[in-house]
Design a protein around this motif. Structure first.
Motif, PDB file in Angstrom:
ATOM      1  N   ILE A   1       0.850  -1.192   0.000  1.00 25.07           N
ATOM      2  CA  ILE A   1       0.000   0.000   0.000  1.00 25.07           C
ATOM      3  C   ILE A   1       0.887   1.244   0.000  1.00 25.07           C
ATOM      4  O   ILE A   1       1.789   1.380   0.830  1.00 25.07           O
TER       5      ILE A   1
ATOM      6  N   THR B   1       0.770   5.741  -1.385  1.00 22.48           N
ATOM      7  CA  THR B   1      -0.169   6.839  -1.656  1.00 22.48           C
ATOM      8  C   THR B   1      -0.715   6.758  -3.072  1.00 22.48           C
ATOM      9  O   THR B   1      -1.650   7.481  -3.403  1.00 22.48           O
TER      10      THR B   1
ATOM     11  N   ALA C   1      -8.289   3.859  -2.202  1.00 20.00           N
ATOM     12  CA  ALA C   1      -8.937   3.673  -0.899  1.00 20.00           C
ATOM     13  C   ALA C   1      -9.517   2.262  -0.810  1.00 20.00           C
ATOM     14  O   ALA C   1      -9.507   1.640   0.258  1.00 20.00           O
TER      15      ALA C   1
ATOM     16  N   PHE D   1      -6.803  -0.093   0.214  1.00 20.14           N
ATOM     17  CA  PHE D   1      -6.520   0.099   1.639  1.00 20.14           C
ATOM     18  C   PHE D   1      -7.584  -0.598   2.480  1.00 20.14           C
ATOM     19  O   PHE D   1      -7.272  -1.288   3.439  1.00 20.14           O
TER      20      PHE D   1
ATOM     21  N   PHE E   1      -5.641   6.253   5.795  1.00 18.11           N
ATOM     22  CA  PHE E   1      -5.471   6.584   4.377  1.00 18.11           C
ATOM     23  C   PHE E   1      -6.523   7.622   4.054  1.00 18.11           C
ATOM     24  O   PHE E   1      -7.706   7.395   4.283  1.00 18.11           O
TER      25      PHE E   1
ATOM     26  N   ASN F   1      -3.444  11.840  -2.041  1.00 16.32           N
ATOM     27  CA  ASN F   1      -3.618  10.782  -1.051  1.00 16.32           C
ATOM     28  C   ASN F   1      -2.552  10.928   0.013  1.00 16.32           C
ATOM     29  O   ASN F   1      -1.392  11.238  -0.290  1.00 16.32           O
TER      30      ASN F   1
ATOM     31  N   ILE G   1      -0.995   9.009   3.616  1.00 19.02           N
ATOM     32  CA  ILE G   1      -0.962   7.903   4.567  1.00 19.02           C
ATOM     33  C   ILE G   1      -0.412   8.453   5.873  1.00 19.02           C
ATOM     34  O   ILE G   1       0.609   9.146   5.885  1.00 19.02           O
TER      35      ILE G   1
END
Length: 189
Positions: A104, A106, A110, A113, A148, A163, A165
Motif C-alpha cells: 500500500i 499513496t 482507498a 486500503f 489513508f 492521497n 498515509i
C-alpha cells in the motif's frame, strides 16, 4: 582465412558478447536487489510503529538528526506531529516512495486500503479556508494505527487531490482537521 578459422572467430565473438550480456544482467540484478532490499527499512510503513526511519514515540531531536530528513521535511513529503513533550505522535506522507509490507502506497486506492484494513472507519471533513474549500475522506484503522485519506482542495474552479498515509499511535484515532461532515451528503460551499 579459412572457413574454420572464421567460424571459430565468430563463435568467440558471440561467446564474448553473451558473456558481456550475462555480466551486465548480473550487475543490473545486483543493483535492483540493492535498491529493493537496501531501502526496505528506509521506505517501510509499519502501522502504529513507523514510517521509514521515523518511529511513533521518537524524540523530535533524533528525528531531525536522521540523514536526509531535512530534505523530506522541507519538501513536505513527510509531516511529523509531536506531543507537547516532543514525542512523535503522527507521521504523514504524500510520497509513493513509502509502502506497507503489503504494497500500500499513496498511489493505492482507498478500496485497496480497505481490503487490507477492513475495520477502517470512514470520516469526512471540510475546511473552508482562505485558499478554498478542502475536503477529506479519511479511512482510519484505529486498532492498527494507520489511516489513508484523500484530500481535495477546490479553489477558483479547480480541484486538486492528494492521497495521504498517516501512521499514528495504535488505538488512538488519527487527528482530524476541519469540521466533521456526513460523507453521504453533497458538499455545499
Amino acid at each position: 582465412m579459412s572457413k574454420d578459422v572464421r567460424l571459430d572467430l565468430l563463435l568467440k565473438g558471440i561467446n564474448m558478447k553473451v558473456t558481456a550480456l550475462f555480466i551486465a544482467a548480473i550487475v543490473l540484478l545486483d543493483w535492483s536487489l540493492q535498491a529493493v532490499c537496501g531501502d526496505a527499512v528506509y521506505n517501510l510503513i509499519e502501522p502504529g510503529i513507523s514510517l521509514g526511519e521515523i518511529h511513533i514515540g521518537q524524540k523530535e531531536d533524533s528525528v531531525k538528526a536522521l540523514p536526509g530528513m531535512s530534505k523530506y521535511l522541507m519538501s513536505r513529503d513527510i509531516v511529523v506531529q509531536y506531543s507537547d513533550d516532543g514525542d512523535v505522535t503522527e507521521i504523514m506522507t504524500i510520497s509513493h516512495y513509502f509502502k506497507t509490507n503489503h504494497g500500500i502506497t499513496t498511489r493505492s486506492s482507498a478500496t485497496a486500503f480497505r481490503k487490507l484494513f477492513p475495520s477502517a472507519q470512514l470520516t469526512c471533513t471540510i475546511d473552508r479556508g482562505v485558499s478554498g474549500i478542502s475536503t477529506s475522506r479519511i479511512y482510519d484503522n484505529i486498532d492498527s494505527g494507520i489511516a489513508f485519506s484523500t484530500d481535495t482542495l477546490s479553489s477558483h474552479g479547480r480541484k486538486d487531490s492528494v492521497n495521504i498515509i498517516t501512521v499514528h499511535r495504535k488505538n488512538t484515532p488519527v487527528s482530524i482537521f476541519g469540521e466533521i461532515i456526513d460523507c453521504a451528503k453533497p458538499i455545499v460551499p
